[in-house]
Design an enzyme around this catalytic site. Sequence first.
Site, PDB file in Angstrom:
ATOM      1  N   CYS A  36       0.873  -1.178   0.000  1.00 17.37           N
ATOM      2  CA  CYS A  36       0.000   0.000   0.000  1.00 17.37           C
ATOM      3  C   CYS A  36       0.910   1.228   0.000  1.00 17.37           C
ATOM      4  O   CYS A  36       2.131   1.094   0.084  1.00 17.37           O
ATOM      5  CB  CYS A  36      -1.006   0.007   1.149  1.00 17.37           C
ATOM      6  N   CYS A  58      -1.785   1.337  -4.471  1.00 18.55           N
ATOM      7  CA  CYS A  58      -0.477   1.942  -4.761  1.00 18.55           C
ATOM      8  C   CYS A  58      -0.376   2.381  -6.211  1.00 18.55           C
ATOM      9  O   CYS A  58       0.649   2.886  -6.648  1.00 18.55           O
ATOM     10  CB  CYS A  58       0.675   1.017  -4.380  1.00 18.55           C
ATOM     11  N   CYS A  97       3.912  -0.253  -8.547  1.00 14.53           N
ATOM     12  CA  CYS A  97       4.414  -1.628  -8.484  1.00 14.53           C
ATOM     13  C   CYS A  97       4.992  -2.064  -9.819  1.00 14.53           C
ATOM     14  O   CYS A  97       4.301  -1.980 -10.837  1.00 14.53           O
ATOM     15  CB  CYS A  97       3.286  -2.592  -8.134  1.00 14.53           C
TER      16      CYS A  97
END
Length: 140
Positions: free
Chosen positions: A11, A85, A89
């Site tokens: 997160c 997020c 990533c």
Amino acid sequence: MAEKPTVLFVCVHNAGRSQMAAGFMRELSGGRVEVLSGGSEPGSAINPVAVAAMAEVGIDITGNVPQRLTTDQVRESDAVITMGCGDACPIFPGKRYDDWELVDPAGKAIDEVRPIRDDIRSRVEALLADLLPPVLPSAP
């Protein structure tokens, strides 16, 4: 998938949702899953309300510290679970990626965090059932 799968929870601040998910996965897997967590913009400390909510269900995350998400963590993981997020990533082929849409517990009262915690627990239980075969009782 590896005999002992690795799951990465991500997160933004690595201070609430991902820490609660990692706490549940460690507890519920009984050590059968390697658990990592990280954040795209890690906070300075774990959310104290998330700590309190987890303590209510017997899981202690007080010693956890927000960590920066690394490419190596993603590379090592069999499953990458993101929680808001966005595009932070990195993506590697052959990995399981799930995005869990969860309310951020930051700034929320304990009564508002409990349903988030319980939702995370349900999702972790389902993920665990997908990753691991059931443990059969041993023969007498």
